[in-house]
Design a protein around this motif. Structure first.
Motif, PDB file in Angstrom:
ATOM      1  N   ASN A   6       0.825  -1.209   0.000  1.00 54.12           N
ATOM      2  CA  ASN A   6       0.000   0.000   0.000  1.00 54.12           C
ATOM      3  C   ASN A   6       0.863   1.264   0.000  1.00 54.12           C
ATOM      4  O   ASN A   6       0.396   2.338  -0.371  1.00 54.12           O
ATOM      5  CB  ASN A   6      -0.952   0.011   1.193  1.00 54.12           C
ATOM      6  CG  ASN A   6      -0.205  -0.041   2.522  1.00 54.12           C
ATOM      7  OD1 ASN A   6       0.808  -0.739   2.662  1.00 54.12           O
ATOM      8  ND2 ASN A   6      -0.694   0.693   3.495  1.00 54.12           N
ATOM      9  N   LYS A   7       2.140   1.139   0.365  1.00 51.32           N
ATOM     10  CA  LYS A   7       3.060   2.289   0.352  1.00 51.32           C
ATOM     11  C   LYS A   7       3.369   2.773  -1.065  1.00 51.32           C
ATOM     12  O   LYS A   7       3.855   3.882  -1.246  1.00 51.32           O
ATOM     13  CB  LYS A   7       4.377   1.933   1.045  1.00 51.32           C
ATOM     14  CG  LYS A   7       4.286   1.770   2.538  1.00 51.32           C
ATOM     15  CD  LYS A   7       5.670   1.487   3.104  1.00 51.32           C
ATOM     16  CE  LYS A   7       5.691   1.449   4.602  1.00 51.32           C
ATOM     17  NZ  LYS A   7       7.064   1.266   5.106  1.00 51.32           N
ATOM     18  N   LEU A   8       3.120   1.943  -2.072  1.00 47.14           N
ATOM     19  CA  LEU A   8       3.408   2.342  -3.453  1.00 47.14           C
ATOM     20  C   LEU A   8       2.679   3.634  -3.821  1.00 47.14           C
ATOM     21  O   LEU A   8       3.218   4.469  -4.540  1.00 47.14           O
ATOM     22  CB  LEU A   8       3.029   1.218  -4.430  1.00 47.14           C
ATOM     23  CG  LEU A   8       3.889  -0.035  -4.369  1.00 47.14           C
ATOM     24  CD1 LEU A   8       3.256  -1.159  -5.201  1.00 47.14           C
ATOM     25  CD2 LEU A   8       5.301   0.249  -4.858  1.00 47.14           C
ATOM     26  N   SER A   9       1.470   3.813  -3.310  1.00 49.31           N
ATOM     27  CA  SER A   9       0.688   5.001  -3.659  1.00 49.31           C
ATOM     28  C   SER A   9       1.284   6.291  -3.096  1.00 49.31           C
ATOM     29  O   SER A   9       0.939   7.378  -3.551  1.00 49.31           O
ATOM     30  CB  SER A   9      -0.755   4.850  -3.198  1.00 49.31           C
ATOM     31  OG  SER A   9      -0.815   4.764  -1.785  1.00 49.31           O
ATOM     32  N   SER A  10       2.203   6.189  -2.148  1.00 50.76           N
ATOM     33  CA  SER A  10       2.851   7.395  -1.620  1.00 50.76           C
ATOM     34  C   SER A  10       3.906   7.927  -2.575  1.00 50.76           C
ATOM     35  O   SER A  10       4.344   9.073  -2.455  1.00 50.76           O
ATOM     36  CB  SER A  10       3.478   7.112  -0.254  1.00 50.76           C
ATOM     37  OG  SER A  10       4.606   6.255  -0.389  1.00 50.76           O
ATOM     38  N   VAL A  11       4.318   7.106  -3.548  1.00 53.78           N
ATOM     39  CA  VAL A  11       5.371   7.490  -4.476  1.00 53.78           C
ATOM     40  C   VAL A  11       4.882   7.530  -5.924  1.00 53.78           C
ATOM     41  O   VAL A  11       5.286   8.393  -6.697  1.00 53.78           O
ATOM     42  CB  VAL A  11       6.575   6.523  -4.357  1.00 53.78           C
ATOM     43  CG1 VAL A  11       7.605   6.766  -5.437  1.00 53.78           C
ATOM     44  CG2 VAL A  11       7.212   6.638  -2.979  1.00 53.78           C
ATOM     45  N   TYR A  12       4.007   6.600  -6.289  1.00 50.88           N
ATOM     46  CA  TYR A  12       3.589   6.458  -7.686  1.00 50.88           C
ATOM     47  C   TYR A  12       2.232   7.084  -7.955  1.00 50.88           C
ATOM     48  O   TYR A  12       1.327   7.015  -7.127  1.00 50.88           O
ATOM     49  CB  TYR A  12       3.522   4.972  -8.064  1.00 50.88           C
ATOM     50  CG  TYR A  12       4.869   4.327  -8.153  1.00 50.88           C
ATOM     51  CD1 TYR A  12       5.662   4.472  -9.288  1.00 50.88           C
ATOM     52  CD2 TYR A  12       5.369   3.560  -7.112  1.00 50.88           C
ATOM     53  CE1 TYR A  12       6.912   3.886  -9.372  1.00 50.88           C
ATOM     54  CE2 TYR A  12       6.615   2.961  -7.187  1.00 50.88           C
ATOM     55  CZ  TYR A  12       7.373   3.129  -8.329  1.00 50.88           C
ATOM     56  OH  TYR A  12       8.604   2.541  -8.408  1.00 50.88           O
ATOM     57  N   SER A  13       2.079   7.638  -9.169  1.00 55.44           N
ATOM     58  CA  SER A  13       0.790   8.173  -9.596  1.00 55.44           C
ATOM     59  C   SER A  13      -0.133   7.020  -9.979  1.00 55.44           C
ATOM     60  O   SER A  13       0.321   5.903 -10.253  1.00 55.44           O
ATOM     61  CB  SER A  13       0.962   9.126 -10.785  1.00 55.44           C
ATOM     62  OG  SER A  13       1.299   8.400 -11.948  1.00 55.44           O
ATOM     63  N   GLU A  14      -1.422   7.274 -10.014  1.00 58.42           N
ATOM     64  CA  GLU A  14      -2.415   6.253 -10.384  1.00 58.42           C
ATOM     65  C   GLU A  14      -2.180   5.716 -11.793  1.00 58.42           C
ATOM     66  O   GLU A  14      -2.476   4.572 -12.081  1.00 58.42           O
ATOM     67  CB  GLU A  14      -3.830   6.818 -10.279  1.00 58.42           C
ATOM     68  CG  GLU A  14      -4.346   6.931  -8.872  1.00 58.42           C
ATOM     69  CD  GLU A  14      -4.555   5.588  -8.191  1.00 58.42           C
ATOM     70  OE1 GLU A  14      -4.962   4.617  -8.863  1.00 58.42           O
ATOM     71  OE2 GLU A  14      -4.285   5.496  -6.976  1.00 58.42           O
ATOM     72  N   ASN A  15      -1.656   6.562 -12.677  1.00 55.68           N
ATOM     73  CA  ASN A  15      -1.479   6.164 -14.084  1.00 55.68           C
ATOM     74  C   ASN A  15      -0.013   5.904 -14.437  1.00 55.68           C
ATOM     75  O   ASN A  15       0.392   6.070 -15.586  1.00 55.68           O
ATOM     76  CB  ASN A  15      -2.079   7.216 -15.010  1.00 55.68           C
ATOM     77  CG  ASN A  15      -1.415   8.575 -14.828  1.00 55.68           C
ATOM     78  OD1 ASN A  15      -0.693   8.802 -13.861  1.00 55.68           O
ATOM     79  ND2 ASN A  15      -1.658   9.475 -15.754  1.00 55.68           N
ATOM     80  N   VAL A  16       0.769   5.458 -13.470  1.00 56.99           N
ATOM     81  CA  VAL A  16       2.199   5.218 -13.679  1.00 56.99           C
ATOM     82  C   VAL A  16       2.424   4.218 -14.814  1.00 56.99           C
ATOM     83  O   VAL A  16       1.661   3.268 -14.987  1.00 56.99           O
ATOM     84  CB  VAL A  16       2.878   4.728 -12.375  1.00 56.99           C
ATOM     85  CG1 VAL A  16       2.323   3.385 -11.920  1.00 56.99           C
ATOM     86  CG2 VAL A  16       4.383   4.680 -12.525  1.00 56.99           C
ATOM     87  N   GLN A  17       3.462   4.466 -15.586  1.00 52.50           N
ATOM     88  CA  GLN A  17       3.939   3.529 -16.610  1.00 52.50           C
ATOM     89  C   GLN A  17       5.204   2.898 -16.048  1.00 52.50           C
ATOM     90  O   GLN A  17       6.112   3.620 -15.641  1.00 52.50           O
ATOM     91  CB  GLN A  17       4.268   4.266 -17.914  1.00 52.50           C
ATOM     92  CG  GLN A  17       3.087   4.990 -18.522  1.00 52.50           C
ATOM     93  CD  GLN A  17       2.052   4.022 -19.050  1.00 52.50           C
ATOM     94  OE1 GLN A  17       2.369   3.090 -19.765  1.00 52.50           O
ATOM     95  NE2 GLN A  17       0.807   4.245 -18.667  1.00 52.50           N
ATOM     96  N   PHE A  18       5.261   1.562 -16.040  1.00 56.25           N
ATOM     97  CA  PHE A  18       6.401   0.853 -15.474  1.00 56.25           C
ATOM     98  C   PHE A  18       6.911  -0.169 -16.473  1.00 56.25           C
ATOM     99  O   PHE A  18       6.130  -0.862 -17.120  1.00 56.25           O
ATOM    100  CB  PHE A  18       6.015   0.145 -14.174  1.00 56.25           C
ATOM    101  CG  PHE A  18       7.137  -0.660 -13.567  1.00 56.25           C
ATOM    102  CD1 PHE A  18       8.032  -0.062 -12.699  1.00 56.25           C
ATOM    103  CD2 PHE A  18       7.309  -2.000 -13.878  1.00 56.25           C
ATOM    104  CE1 PHE A  18       9.086  -0.799 -12.140  1.00 56.25           C
ATOM    105  CE2 PHE A  18       8.355  -2.743 -13.330  1.00 56.25           C
ATOM    106  CZ  PHE A  18       9.243  -2.133 -12.462  1.00 56.25           C
TER     107      PHE A  18
END
Length: 155
Positions: free
Chosen positions: A36-48
């Motif tokens: 759940n910590k990913l949302s503190s760094v990444y945008s909802e529409n992240v491209q990975f």
């Protein structure tokens, strides 16, 4: 690795240093239980993208990391200096990984680099560059010996 945290070139983007620090902290604390910590760094529409996969969106990224971290015993990153140009970041790293299914849980080192785009305090693009052989193939029982032989014999 040197002590300078970042080298900035060109126009300064004030949200980048803080986001980059959160990115470093995230990857040195991430495990299967705290995705759940990913949302503190990444945008909802992240491209990975990395050498093993490519995806769009925070939900897909979370599922990817859930699979990737499912059998991880420990994972730490030693980050090098970041080169920052506006919203674009390049940062080298060495991953120290212990995984149940790789080398029977013994530590392996993987050299890599991340290219990030940071907008409005969130990572919107993340591409990792690393040698998949160094991560996986060199550690397989039969093919691993062959790949290591090629690496040392070709040098």
């Amino acid at each position: 690795m040197s002590t300078a945290p970042a080298i900035e070139v060109g126009t300064r983007n004030s949200s980048v240093p803080g986001t980059l620090e959160r990115f470093r902290d995230l990857f040195n604390s991430l495990d299967a239980g705290n995705l759940n910590k990913l949302s503190s760094v990444y945008s909802e529409n992240v491209q990975f993208q990395d050498p093993l996969s490519s995806m769009s969106g925070l939900d897909q990224l979370t599922r990817y990391f859930a699979g990737a971290y499912a059998n991880v015993l420990s994972c730490e990153f030693e980050f090098g200096d970041a080169v920052i140009t506006g919203e674009h970041v390049a940062i080298t790293w060495v991953m120290r990984l212990r995984h149940k299914r790789i080398r029977r849980g013994r530590e392996i080192l993987v050299d890599g680099m991340s290219r990030l785009v940071i907008r409005n305090g969130k990572v919107t693009y993340h591409r990792d560059y690393f040698d998949a052989g160094q991560l996986l193939y060199e550690h397989l029982p039969v093919i691993g010996r062959f790949i290591r032989w090629i690496r040392t014999g070709a040098a």
